[in-house]
Scaffold this active site. Sequence first.
Site, PDB file in Angstrom:
ATOM      1  CB  SER A 183      -1.068   0.033   1.157  1.00  0.00           C
ATOM      2  OG  SER A 183      -0.219   0.311   2.417  1.00  0.00           O
TER       3      SER A 183
ATOM      4  CE  LYS B 146      -2.875   2.006   4.997  1.00  0.00           C
ATOM      5  NZ  LYS B 146      -2.532   1.231   3.692  1.00  0.00           N
TER       6      LYS B 146
END
Length: 179
Positions: free
Chosen positions: A40, A79
Amino acid sequence: MEHKTKKELKSWGKALIIALGIAFVARTFLFAPYTVKGVSMEPTLHDQEKIFVNKFTMNDRYHRGDIIIIKGKEKNYVKRIIGLPGEKIYMENDKLFIDGVLSKEPYLSQNLKLAMEDGSKLTGDFGPITVPQNKYFVMGDNRLKSEDSRNGLGFIRKQSIVGKSEFVFFPLSHFRDVD
């Protein structure tokens, strides 16, 4: 002679216990290694890279663009902070707007190029969304393959942030700062 050896051993033992105590406190409250799991955050971070995380952030201040570790219910997530508390954000044609102003995301250039070659968008349009107080909006750099604030994680509470990623330390050939 024997008395000196016992005294020396006792001294070394105390020093070892103090060193272990300091290491425990530093590992628990200040710094920690984490392993990136998944794609990701590519190309910024790669699957199985080991990153060094700073758990001590002055006044719990996080900034847009910081790469953070988020404590989830079953696993941790890596993230990038996109929206700060109180900001209104939206995405239109792969362009991020914050409070109505275009925000540059230079870390996406490689992924944007690949998406354009495929004739697709990197990030679907969304918003406007207002980020609640004491929460953050996060996304992965690999937007097509990221579970983040758009699709599952929701807004991130400040208390869920473990810390900020500082650098990759393993594999050694990949040693670098994380921007």
